[in-house]
Design a protein around this motif. Sequence first.
Motif, PDB file in Angstrom:
ATOM      1  N   ASN A 151      -1.421   3.006   0.094  1.00 13.99           N
ATOM      2  CA  ASN A 151      -1.703   3.806   1.143  1.00 13.99           C
ATOM      3  C   ASN A 151      -2.722   5.115   1.265  1.00 13.99           C
ATOM      4  O   ASN A 151      -2.773   5.710   2.039  1.00 13.99           O
ATOM      5  CB  ASN A 151       0.052   4.245   1.256  1.00 13.99           C
ATOM      6  CG  ASN A 151       1.062   3.303   1.407  1.00 13.99           C
ATOM      7  OD1 ASN A 151       0.711   2.244   1.888  1.00 13.99           O
ATOM      8  ND2 ASN A 151       2.012   3.638   0.849  1.00 13.99           N
ATOM      9  N   SER A 172      -1.069  13.937   7.963  1.00 19.55           N
ATOM     10  CA  SER A 172      -1.287  12.359   8.247  1.00 19.55           C
ATOM     11  C   SER A 172      -1.221  11.507   7.077  1.00 19.55           C
ATOM     12  O   SER A 172      -0.569  10.548   7.286  1.00 19.55           O
ATOM     13  CB  SER A 172      -2.558  12.255   8.990  1.00 19.55           C
ATOM     14  OG  SER A 172      -2.807  13.131  10.223  1.00 19.55           O
ATOM     15  N   LYS A 225       4.595   3.910   5.255  1.00 18.94           N
ATOM     16  CA  LYS A 225       4.407   2.521   4.826  1.00 18.94           C
ATOM     17  C   LYS A 225       5.131   2.225   3.416  1.00 18.94           C
ATOM     18  O   LYS A 225       5.408   1.115   3.366  1.00 18.94           O
ATOM     19  CB  LYS A 225       2.870   2.306   4.579  1.00 18.94           C
ATOM     20  CG  LYS A 225       2.100   2.528   5.727  1.00 18.94           C
ATOM     21  CD  LYS A 225       2.461   1.179   6.745  1.00 18.94           C
ATOM     22  CE  LYS A 225       1.457   1.288   7.947  1.00 18.94           C
ATOM     23  NZ  LYS A 225       1.817  -0.046   8.831  1.00 18.94           N
ATOM     24  N   TYR A 244       1.940   8.824   6.787  1.00 20.20           N
ATOM     25  CA  TYR A 244       1.439   7.232   6.612  1.00 20.20           C
ATOM     26  C   TYR A 244       1.978   6.719   5.562  1.00 20.20           C
ATOM     27  O   TYR A 244       2.707   5.619   5.494  1.00 20.20           O
ATOM     28  CB  TYR A 244      -0.032   7.396   6.804  1.00 20.20           C
ATOM     29  CG  TYR A 244      -0.577   5.836   6.640  1.00 20.20           C
ATOM     30  CD1 TYR A 244      -0.706   4.945   7.714  1.00 20.20           C
ATOM     31  CD2 TYR A 244      -0.996   5.156   5.441  1.00 20.20           C
ATOM     32  CE1 TYR A 244      -1.262   3.677   7.855  1.00 20.20           C
ATOM     33  CE2 TYR A 244      -1.314   3.861   5.238  1.00 20.20           C
ATOM     34  CZ  TYR A 244      -1.415   3.002   6.393  1.00 20.20           C
ATOM     35  OH  TYR A 244      -1.785   1.942   6.328  1.00 20.20           O
TER      36      TYR A 244
END
Length: 550
Positions: free
Chosen positions: A422, A470, A478, A474
Motif C-alpha cells: 500500500n 491520504s 486496503k 488508503y
Amino acid sequence: MLLNQPALLLTILFIFAILIIFIILPLINVFRLGFTGPDGGFSAETFVKMVSDPGYQKTFWNTMKLGGLVACISTFVGYIFAFAITRTEMPGKRFFRGIATLPIISPPFVLSLSIIFLFGRMGLITNKLLNIDSFDVYGLGSLVAVQSVSFFPVAFLTLTGILESIDDSVEDAAYNIGASRWHIFRTVTLPLSLPGIGSAMLLVFIQSLEDFSNPAVIAGSYSTLSVEAYRVITGMYDMQGGTILAIVLLLPTLTAFAVQRYWISKKSFVTVTGKPTQKRRKLHEKHIVWPLFGACSLVSAAVIMLYGTVLAGAFVKTWGVNNTFTLEHFKYVFSMGWDPVKNSIILAAVSAPISGLLGMAIAYLIVRQKFFGKKLMEFSSILTFAIPGTVLGIGYIFTFNHEPLLLTGTAVILVAAFTFRNMPVGIEAGTTTLLQIDRSIEEASTISGAGAGTTFRRVTLPLLRQAFFSGLVYSFVKAMTAVSAIIFLISPKWNLSTARIFALFESSQYSGAAAYIVIMIAIILAAIALINLLVNLLFKPKYLKRATAK
C-alpha cells in the motif's frame, strides 16, 4: 554531502535494505521458482509447457478480455462523473462525489454478494419480481458489471485532476467565436483530457487483472489468472504451476504500469498562458446539465441499491428462503467470529502508520535529496502497485519460509505485505505535494542550523499533512480489505476478516458474510474519521512560522 549527514545516509541505506528484502527479493524468488527444473537448476520447460496449454491460454485471454471491457466501461462512467462535477453547474456534486468514492473504501465481495442477492436463483429481482428460478448469475456479464462499479472510482479520481487543470479560457475562446458546446468538447476538452483517459484505462486495467475476490466469488466457469493460480496452489498443491500462472499475470500488469508511468504521465497538454485568469461560470445549459445529472443519478441509484441490498441481507435469516428479521449473524460475528475482525484491525492499525511515514520519507528523499541510486529507489518503491497480490503473496511464502527470514505464520509477514503493498499511494501523494512546496521554506530551517531529519519532522511533514492523511487512509482501508496478497499468508493464529468472508462464500453462508461486511464498513468509516482527527492534531504546521521567520 551525505557523509556530513550520517542520519540521512543511514535512512537511505535502511530504506534500500527493506526495499530489497520485502519487494525485490520476493519478486526475484517468484521468477526463480517459476524457472527451476527438477534438478534445481534453471529450466523453462515447465513454463513453456503451461503457457502452451490451451486451457491456460484461454484463461489468459479471458483475463485480458475482462480487463479490457472493464477498463473501457469504468473509464467511460468515471469520465461522465468527473466531467459533470468539474466542468458543469450540476446540482448535488458533493453527493455524487461521495457515491463515486464509496467503492474504494468498501470491503471486497460487497458488490458480488449484492449481485447474488438480486439476481441469483433466489434473487430479489430474478426470483421474487420476475419469477425466474433458473437464471445463472455467474459468469463474464456479472463479473464485468461488478468490476466496473468497483473500479470506476479509480478512473473518476484520475480524470478529476486532469479536467480541473484545463483552463476555462481555452473553451471560452472557442465559444466566443461561435463554436457549439459539442464542437468545443470534441475539439478542445476531449483532446486535452486524453492523457487522463489513457492513464485511467491503464490503471483500471491493472486493477481488473489483479482482482481476486470478485472472480473467486462470481466468475463461475469463467476462469481468470489470479483465481486459477490460487486454485492450482491450494487445490492441486502445485506451487511451481501456480507461480508460473502468477508470472504470466505479472507480465501484462507490469507492461501496463510501465506505459502508464513513463509514457502517459510524461505527455503534456498544457493550457497555461502565463496571464491571470478570472473565474468563469461553468457549463450551465439545461440540455447539458440535466442529461449528465440523469446519468450520474442512474449510476448512483445502482450503487445505493447494491450496498443497500447487502445491508438488508445481513438482517435476514436466509436470503430468499427465510427473510425473517434477525440479529443472529451479528451476534455470531461479535462472539464466535470476532477474532478475524480484531486481527484485521490490529494489523491495519500497525501497518498504516508505518506505510504512511515510510511513503512520506521516500517521497522526501526522491524530491528533495540527491544520492546515488535515487531512480532505483523510486522505481522499486512504487513497483508493488503493479504487482498483483497473488504474485506478492507467493513471493513472500517462498522468501520468508526459512531462516534467517522465517516469518511465515506470524503477524510480521502480514504487516510487511500490507505496508509495502500500500505504500506507493502515499509516495505518489507525497511526491506531488512536495513538488508544489517552495524549497526556500525548508532551506530557511537548514540555514537556522536544523539537520535534514529535524527539517523533515518539523517543517516538511506538517506541510505534507493532507498527503500523509491520504496515505494513511488508503493503507488502512486496503489492509482491512486485502484478499489476494494475504490468502496465502494467513495462519490459524492470524486469520483475517476477508479470509473469513471468503470461507463463508465458499460454504454459501451469504447472510453471515453480509454481517461481516456491514461491520467492516462501519469500522472503516470510524477509522477514517479517527485518522483525520489524529493527523490534524499531530501534524499542525506549528513550526512553519518559526522556520520561515528566521
